[in-house]
Scaffold this motif. Structure first.
Motif, PDB file in Angstrom:
ATOM      1  N   GLY A  41      14.140  30.442  39.686  1.00  0.00           N
ATOM      2  CA  GLY A  41      13.025  30.376  38.766  1.00  0.00           C
ATOM      3  C   GLY A  41      12.731  28.980  38.262  1.00  0.00           C
ATOM      4  O   GLY A  41      13.606  28.107  38.208  1.00  0.00           O
ATOM      5  N   ALA A  42      11.469  28.776  37.868  1.00  0.00           N
ATOM      6  CA  ALA A  42      10.998  27.456  37.454  1.00  0.00           C
ATOM      7  C   ALA A  42      11.665  26.976  36.173  1.00  0.00           C
ATOM      8  O   ALA A  42      11.940  25.790  36.014  1.00  0.00           O
ATOM      9  N   LEU A  43      11.936  27.882  35.224  1.00  0.00           N
ATOM     10  CA  LEU A  43      12.500  27.460  33.944  1.00  0.00           C
ATOM     11  C   LEU A  43      13.907  26.911  34.094  1.00  0.00           C
ATOM     12  O   LEU A  43      14.249  25.876  33.518  1.00  0.00           O
ATOM     13  N   SER A  44      14.745  27.590  34.866  1.00  0.00           N
ATOM     14  CA  SER A  44      16.109  27.091  35.078  1.00  0.00           C
ATOM     15  C   SER A  44      16.092  25.798  35.891  1.00  0.00           C
ATOM     16  O   SER A  44      16.902  24.894  35.659  1.00  0.00           O
ATOM     17  N   PHE A  45      15.151  25.682  36.836  1.00  0.00           N
ATOM     18  CA  PHE A  45      15.032  24.467  37.641  1.00  0.00           C
ATOM     19  C   PHE A  45      14.584  23.291  36.766  1.00  0.00           C
ATOM     20  O   PHE A  45      15.073  22.175  36.907  1.00  0.00           O
ATOM     21  N   LEU A  46      13.687  23.576  35.853  1.00  0.00           N
ATOM     22  CA  LEU A  46      13.208  22.544  34.926  1.00  0.00           C
ATOM     23  C   LEU A  46      14.345  22.038  34.048  1.00  0.00           C
ATOM     24  O   LEU A  46      14.409  20.860  33.701  1.00  0.00           O
ATOM     25  N   GLU A  47      15.277  22.930  33.741  1.00  0.00           N
ATOM     26  CA  GLU A  47      16.398  22.587  32.861  1.00  0.00           C
ATOM     27  C   GLU A  47      17.495  21.805  33.576  1.00  0.00           C
ATOM     28  O   GLU A  47      17.945  20.760  33.117  1.00  0.00           O
ATOM     29  N   CYS A  48      17.936  22.315  34.756  1.00  0.00           N
ATOM     30  CA  CYS A  48      19.079  21.684  35.439  1.00  0.00           C
ATOM     31  C   CYS A  48      18.654  20.675  36.501  1.00  0.00           C
ATOM     32  O   CYS A  48      19.470  19.879  36.969  1.00  0.00           O
ATOM     33  N   ARG A  49      17.382  20.722  36.933  1.00  0.00           N
ATOM     34  CA  ARG A  49      16.822  19.792  37.927  1.00  0.00           C
ATOM     35  C   ARG A  49      17.529  19.870  39.276  1.00  0.00           C
ATOM     36  O   ARG A  49      17.529  18.911  40.037  1.00  0.00           O
TER      37      ARG A  49
END
Length: 368
Positions: free
Chosen positions: A99-107
């Motif tokens: 998901g985009a939110l977890s990707f935005l957080e951990c990069r």
């Protein structure tokens, strides 16, 4: 069979115990050039919607606006978002959470996370976008995800942020691969034409409705979506399949369920085979490379210029096949020039040896 909003048909099959479903497909490499150049109001709304994997949140909208405020043209806005993701995120497989939110957080994430975030960023500033779930058009279960954005009068344009990232930061990853590659900037607006598509977007509504088995799920190994546990094959995302690659399973009885040991137990198994010239070039590349390696090994034990010449020529044939297949063209062209120079040197050495042998033979006969 049901017609879904992406324009494809969704099939529903009930399998009894020990029953198998086997589907054969003849497919062509996928191209957006065959897609229509306009969207209806409902289609535009659909490709701007808020989803779980690609949510339209304030932090995502603010990020997209901060990156593109000075740009007026929508295509150039989308290009700037492409550059941002390529430059600021790291390709890691498997990701800790989807998901985009977890990707935005951990990069950190794989092709899925790159594409989910790109979809969310584009949609947040009014650019219709979709995540394409598919496969490379070779081999077994080589799944891949990328994007398409819709630009008025141009239609759907392919964008592959994860391949752009890999080609810029890990150019050796596809070295020797069957996949043709492009310079990283060209992955905005273009692909190499070696792909098949399973689904034109994610979170596809499941018809008939998905039952969502909630009992004793804690005993299973979850997948995480935006850092929340999700049980693949027992849950849906509000009645929708997270993504179809190429199927989404609903396991009926959790009491009889044993945790699968491989991905194919969840996704099914697929294999794609090339045909025609490219398949023959692939065979030629692999066979000539194997011959070259074999003769190279033999040359360590037998000091023969003839063996050296043949294995170098074998490598040249393998390199030429890779260049024609458009795999790492610049790098393989450099290798080709090096190998051609090496062959010239070997031929020169071989000529000198032959002349020397002839001279010694004549000298021996004359003064015998």
């Amino acid at each position: 069979m049901t017609q879904i909003q992406t324009g494809e048909e969704l099939g529903f099959f009930i399998l009894e115990k020990n029953q198998r479903l086997h589907l054969n497909y003849d497919v062509e490499s996928y191209s957006t050039k065959r897609e229509k150049k306009w969207l209806t109001a409902s289609e535009r709304s659909y490709y701007l919607r808020d989803t779980i994997l690609s949510p339209i949140r304030n932090e995502i909208k603010k990020l997209a606006e901060s990156l593109t405020n000075s740009i007026r043209d929508k295509k150039e806005k989308a290009r700037e978002l492409f550059y941002y993701i390529v430059d600021n995120y790291k390709y890691v497989y498997p990701p800790s959470s989807r998901g985009a939110l977890s990707f935005l957080e951990c990069r950190k994430g794989d092709c899925g996370e790159f594409s989910f975030l790109y979809t969310a960023l584009c949609r947040s500033i009014g650019i219709p976008a979709r995540t394409i779930m598919g496969s490379w058009s070779y081999g077994k279960m080589n799944g891949h995800a990328w994007n398409e954005i819709f630009i008025e009068d141009e239609g759907w344009i392919p964008v592959d942020t994860s391949m752009g990232n890999i080609q810029k930061n890990k150019w050796s990853k596809f070295f020797g691969s069957y996949v043709k590659t492009l310079p990283w900037t060209r992955y905005f607006g273009e692909t190499e034409g070696q792909r098949v598509v399973f689904s034109k977007d994610t979170e596809i509504e499941l018809i008939p409705p998905y039952s969502n088995n909630e009992n004793e799920l804690i005993s299973l190994e979850p997948l995480y979506i935006n850092n929340k546990p999700f049980y693949w094959g027992f849950q849906s995302l509000n009645g929708k399949a997270p993504y179809l690659q190429p199927i989404y399973i609903e396991f009926e009885n959790i009491d009889e369920f044993k945790l699968p040991h491989n991905v194919s137990d969840f996704f099914g198994f697929w294999q794609v085979k090339e045909k025609g010239l490219y398949r023959n070039l692939l065979y030629l590349r692999n066979i000539s490379f194997a011959i070259g390696v074999g003769l190279l090994c033999i040359s360590f034990f037998l000091d023969s210029l003839y063996i050296e010449l043949i294995y170098k020529l074998s490598f040249i044939v393998s390199i030429l096949a890779s260049i024609i297949r458009k795999v790492k063209v610049i790098i393989f062209t450099i290798f080709l020039l090096i190998m051609v120079l090496s062959v010239v040197i070997t031929i020169s050495q071989l000529r000198s040896t032959i002349i020397k042998i002839e001279f010694l033979t004549i000298y021996h006969l004359r003064f015998r």
